[in-house]
Scaffold this active site. Structure first.
Site, mmCIF file in Angstrom:
data_model
loop_
_atom_site.group_PDB
_atom_site.id
_atom_site.type_symbol
_atom_site.label_atom_id
_atom_site.label_comp_id
_atom_site.label_asym_id
_atom_site.label_seq_id
_atom_site.Cartn_x
_atom_site.Cartn_y
_atom_site.Cartn_z
ATOM 1 N N ASP A 171 23.924 -6.321 46.126
ATOM 2 C CA ASP A 171 23.147 -6.086 44.912
ATOM 3 C C ASP A 171 24.144 -5.772 43.785
ATOM 4 O OD1 ASP A 171 21.143 -5.841 43.089
ATOM 5 O OD2 ASP A 171 19.931 -4.442 44.250
HETATM 6 C C1 BGC Z 1 18.377 -5.361 41.341
HETATM 7 C C2 BGC Z 1 18.230 -6.686 42.054
HETATM 8 C C3 BGC Z 1 18.503 -7.808 41.113
HETATM 9 C C4 BGC Z 1 19.892 -7.641 40.543
HETATM 10 C C5 BGC Z 1 20.320 -8.765 39.634
HETATM 11 C C6 BGC Z 1 19.676 -5.269 40.565
HETATM 12 O O1 BGC Z 1 19.678 -4.178 39.709
HETATM 13 O O2 BGC Z 1 18.292 -4.328 42.285
HETATM 14 O O3 BGC Z 1 16.940 -6.773 42.596
HETATM 15 O O4 BGC Z 1 18.353 -9.036 41.757
HETATM 16 O O5 BGC Z 1 19.923 -6.433 39.809
HETATM 17 O O6 BGC Z 1 19.700 -8.720 38.416
#
Ligand code: BGC
Length: 733
Positions: free
Chosen positions: A268
C-alpha cells in the site's frame, strides 16, 4: 537467471510469455530489475519523472489521468529506455471513473453480482480510455465496525457476500481477456485483516486468531484470486504484531504457497516505509529487506526498493532468485495486459465517458441499492400528493452524493434528488428549503424556512446523511449518528404533522435509533453516485420497487459497534431485557437478569444484516431437505418456495444461513452460505434450490486445519439474518 519453467499445463502463448520474461531478465541489470518494482505517483510530465522512466528506474505510475501525458511517459519507457519495457498506469477507480456508481457498500446492498460486474466493466472502459490499466479495487476487507471510515469502500460484514461481489468486480474489470485495451487489472485489497482495525480507528492494530482470519477475513480474497484477480495489495495494519507489508506468513505461505497465487503483490502507499513507525523495521533498508522477503513485489511510494534493494541483493540479504521472481511477476502482468504489443492509449478515442447505457446502469445500481428500512404507508408518493417539500443538506449536494474516493468526479454531472424531483413533479410543486447547509451544520437558522415548506406540503422528503468526506480512508467517527443538527431538523419537520420521509445518503450504516420514530419512512441509499437523484426519485414515486438489502448490521447506537450478525451466542444469550429506565432505584446487581445485552440499547441491531422492505411482501415456505442426515463429504439439497404475496412486482433476496449447533470451537449463531435474488410478479412463486457440500459446513480449527464435525445443524432460507424457519439435519458420525 531463469525464474522458472512454465508449468506443464501452460498454453503455447503462456510458454512464449515465460520465455520472453526469462529473456528479458537475462538482459536486465539489477538496477533495471529494481526499477520494475518501483511505483511512483504521477503529477504530470516533468523532468524528474521522465528522467527516471528513461533510466528504467520506475515500473508503474499511479494517478496519471491525462492520456497525452500517459503516452508521453510511455514513449519514454518504450522508445527511450534501454530495454523498452512499458509502464503500467494505475489509479484508484473504486466505484466508477467518471460515471460514478454507488459506493461499494451501496453496491453490496444490491446483493447482485451482475450489477457489480457491469459497474466495474463501465469503470474499466472509461478509465482505460485515458490509459489507466490497473485499478486498486475491489476492496474486500470485512468490516464489522461502522466507525471505520473505510467500511464505505468494501462490501460489508459477510465473507460470502463480499467475496461473491468482489469476484464479480474482478470479472467486470478484467473480462476473460486482460489483453483487451479496455480492461483494467483488478487488485484485491487490503491483504489482510485491515477491516478489523481496533475500535474502527483507521490504520490501527489488529489481533485476529488464525481460525477467524481463515473463516472470515481471507475467504473473499480467495474468491478474488480464484476469479483471476491479477494483483493483490497488502494492508497498512499489523496483524498479530506483524505488519502485512512484511508478513511472510500471509503473503508467501498462504497467498503464494497454499493458494498458488502467481499474480503481483503491491504494497500500500508508503506501507513498506511505515514498518518503521510500526516498530517492525529499524530503518528503510531493513523494511525493504522484510517486504521483499515476505513476497511484496512492488513498492508503492516508499522508495525502499529503489534505495536499498540492489544492495540487499548484492549482500545476499534478498536472494537474486527472489528478485527475479518479483520482477517476473511484474513483467507477466505487463504481458497479460498486452502492453508489450499495445503500450499506448488511443488519444483519438480517449475520454469515453457518460455513455447513455453507462448512466442507465448507474441508475439501475442506485435503484437496486437503496434500502427501504421503514415505511408506514407514506411511500410510494401517491397521486393525492400535490406539493412536496424537499429539505436537507443532501437534497442538492452534487459533490457529496458521489461518495468517498471519487477522484475523477465531475460533480456537475451528478443529478441530485432535487433536480430529478423537480423534473418529475414540476418545479412549482417542489418546495425546496435546505434547512442545513451541510451535514455537519449545527446552525438552526434555516429550520424556519424548512418547517414552512413542510407545512405547505403533503409530504416532506428530508435528504440527510453524511457528506462524502465523513467516510473513507482516515475518516473514522466514534459517533455514527446523523451529524450536525439533522436529528433536530427532522424533529422540527415531524412536529408539522406532515408525513416525513427520511432519505439518507451516507458512507456507513448510521445509528438511527434517535431518529427512527420521527420518520414515517426511512430510505437508506449510502452514497449513490452520478445518478442518485433519478434512481431515488423513481423509487420514491413507486415507479421502481425497493430491493436493496442491508449488507451490514445497522447498530441502534454507536456504542454497540462492532456489531455483526454472525456472532457467537454466549453462555447467556439476551433474554427478558430490562432497559436502564426500568431499573428500580437501589435495585440489586442482578436486576437486569444477567444475560448478554446493553441496558441502554438492548440487544441486536436496529436493522439486521440482509434486511430490507419492499412495496410488496414475500412469503417463504419452510426449507425442505434432501435428507435428514448426510456424510461429512456428502451433499445436501435445500429447497424453498418464495412467493410474492403483494400486489406489485418486486425483487427478493433469499438468503441461506447455516448453524453448527455443537462444535469443538463454537460456531456463530448464523452464517450466510448462499443467496439468490429473484424477481416475482404479484402472486408468482419460485422454488429455489441450493446445494450445500461439506466445504460449506466446515470451519477452521487448530489454525489452518478444517473440520466438518458430526452433529446437528440448522439451515434457514430467509429474508434476513434474524428471521425465517429453520430445518434441522445431521452430519453422520
Ligand atoms: C489506500 C489504498 C489505495 C492507495 C493508492 C492508500 O492510501 O490505502 O487503498 O489504493 O492509497 O491510492
Amino acid at each position: 537467471m531463469a525464474v522458472a519453467a512454465a508449468p506443464a499445463s501452460a498454453t503455447g502463448a503462456e510458454r512464449d510469455v515465460e520465455a520472453s520474461i526469462n529473456d528479458l531478465l537475462g538482459r536486465m541489470t539489477i538496477e533495471e530489475k529494481v526499477g520494475q518494482l518501483n511505483q511512483l505517483s504521477g503529477y504530470g510530465y516533468n523532468p524528474a519523472m521522465t528522467g527516471q522512466v528513461k533510466a528504467g528506474a520506475v515500473g508503474s505510475i499511479l494517478n496519471e489521468t491525462d492520456p497525452a501525458v500517459v503516452n508521453a511517459l510511455q514513449r519514454d519507457a518504450v522508445e527511450n529506455s534501454r530495454l523498452g519495457i512499458p509502464l503500467i498506469f494505475a489509479r484508484d477507480v473504486i466505484h466508477g471513473f467518471k460515471t460514478i456508481f454507488p459506493i461499494p457498500l451501496g453496491q453490496a446492498a444490491t446483493w447482485d453480482p451482475s450489477i457489480v460486474e457491469e459497474g466495474a466493466r463501465i469503470a474499466a472502459d472509461e478509465a482505460s480510455s485515458v490509459g489507466i490499466r490497473w485499478t486498486f479495487s475491489p476492496m474486500v476487507d470485512i468490516a464489522r465496525d461502522a466507525r471505520w471510515g473505510r467500511i464505505a469502500e468494501g462490501f460489508g460484514e459477510d465473507p460470502v457476500l463480499a467475496g461473491t461481489l468482489g469476484a464479480a468486480m474482478v470479472r467486470g474489470y478484467q473480462t476473460d481477456d486482460l489483453s483487451r485495451p479496455n480492461t483494467m487489472a483488478a487488485c484485491m485489497k487490503h491483504f489482510a485483516g485491515y477491516g478489523a482495525s481496533e475500535s474502527g480507528k483507521d490504520y490501527n492494530t489488529t489481533w485476529i486468531p488464525e481460525e477467524l482470519l481463515r473463516d472470515v477475513y481471507l475467504p473473499p480474497f480467495k474468491l478474488g484470486a480464484d476469479a483471476g484477480a491479477a494483483t493483490f495489495m497488502c494492508s497498512f495494519n499489523d496483524i498479530n504484531g506483524v505488519p502485512s507489508s512484511g508478513n511472510r506468513k500471509l503473503v508467501r505461505d498462504i497467498l503464494r504457497g497454499e493458494w498458488g497465487y502467481d499474480g503481483v503483490m503491491v504494497s500500500d502507499w508508503g506501507s513498506i516505509n511505515q514498518m518503521i513507525p510500526h516498530g517492525y523495521s529499524a530503518d528503510l533498508r531493513h523494511s525493504a529487506q522484510q517486504a521483499a522477503n515476505a513476497g511484496v513485489d512492488i513498492d508503492m511510494e516508499s522508495y525502499a526498493y529503489i534505495s536499498h534493494l540492489k544492495e540487499l541483493v548484492e549482500s545476499g540479504e534478498v536472494s537474486e532468485q527472489d528478485l527475479d521472481t518479483m520482477v517476473a511477476n511484474v513483467l507477466r502482468l505487463k504481458y497479460r495486459l498486452g502492453l508489450f504489443d499495445n503500450p499506448y492509449v488511443d488519444e483519438a478515442t480517449a475520454r469515453r465517458f457518460y455513455a447513455p447505457a453507462s448512466l442507465a446502469a448507474a441508475q439501475k445500481a442506485v435503484e437496486q441499492s437503496a434500502i427501504l428500512l421503514k415505511n408506514t404507508g407514506t411511500l410510494p408518493i401517491n397521486s393525492k400528493v400535490k406539493k412536496i417539500a424537499v429539505v436537507g443538506p443532501m437534497a442538492d449536494a452534487q459533490h457529496d452524493q458521489a461518495g468517498t474516493w471519487s477522484f475523477d468526479l465531475e460533480k456537475e454531472r451528478c443529478v441530485t434528488p432535487l433536480t430529478s424531483l423537480r423534473e418529475k413533479y414540476g418545479a412549482a410543486n417542489v418546495l425546496y428549503a435546505q434547512g442545513l447547509r451541510h451535514s455537519r451544520d449545527k446552525a438552526t437558522d434555516g429550520f424556519a424556512e424548512a418547517v414552512k415548506a413542510a407545512r405547505k406540503a403533503d409530504v416532506a422528503l428530508f435528504f440527510a446523511g453524511e457528506e462524502a468526506v465523513l467516510s473513507g480512508e482516515a475518516h473514522c467517527r466514534t459517533d455514527i449518528t446523523l451529524p450536525g443538527a439533522q436529528a433536530a431538523l427532522l424533529k422540527a419537520l415531524k412536529a408539522t404533522g406532515t408525513p416525513v420521509v427520511l432519505v439518507i445518503q451516507a458512507g456507513r450504516p448510521l445509528a438511527l435509533s434517535n431518529v427512527e420514530a420521527d420518520a414515517d419512512a426511512i430510505v437508506f441509499c449510502f452514497h449513490g453516485g452520478t445518478m442518485a437523484g433519478p434512481g431515488l426519485t423513481r423509487l420514491l414515486a413507486g415507479e421502481e420497487n425497493f430491493s436493496g438489502r442491508c449488507p451490514v448490521s445497522f447498530p441502534r447506537v454507536s456504542g454497540q459497534t462492532p456489531i455483526y450478525y454472525n456472532h457467537k451466542n454466549t453462555g447467556r444469550p439476551a433474554e427478558g431485557i430490562t432497559l436502564i429506565d426500568d431499573i428500580e432505584i437501589e435495585a440489586g446487581q442482578t436486576s437486569t437478569g444477567c444475560t448478554s445485552y446493553f441496558m441502554d440499547a438492548g440487544d441486536g441491531p436496529l436493522y439486521p444484516f440482509g434486511y430490507g422492505m419492499s412495496y410488496t411482501t414475500f412469503s417463504y415456505t419452510p426449507p425442505t431437505l434432501s435428507a435428514p442426515e448426510i456424510a461429512a463429504d456428502g451433499t445436501l439439497t435445500v429447497k424453498c418456495t418464495v412467493t410474492n404475496t403483494g400486489t406489485v412486482a418486486g425483487r427478493e433476496v433469499a438468503q441461506l444461513y447455516i448453524r453448527d449447533h455443537v462444535a469443538s470451537l463454537i460456531r456463530p449463531v448464523r452464517e450466510l452460505r448462499r443467496f439468490e435474488k429473484v424477481e416475482l410478479q404479484p402472486g408468482e412463486s419460485r422454488e429455489l434450490t441450493f446445494t450445500l457440500t461439506g466445504a460449506d459446513l466446515a470451519y477452521h480449527i487448530d489454525g489452518a486445519r478444517t473440520a466438518v464435525e458430526p452433529g446437528e445443524f440448522s439451515v434457514w432460507v430467509a429474508p434476513d439474518a434474524q428471521s425465517g424457519e429453520a430445518a434441522r439435519f445431521e452430519i453422520k458420525k
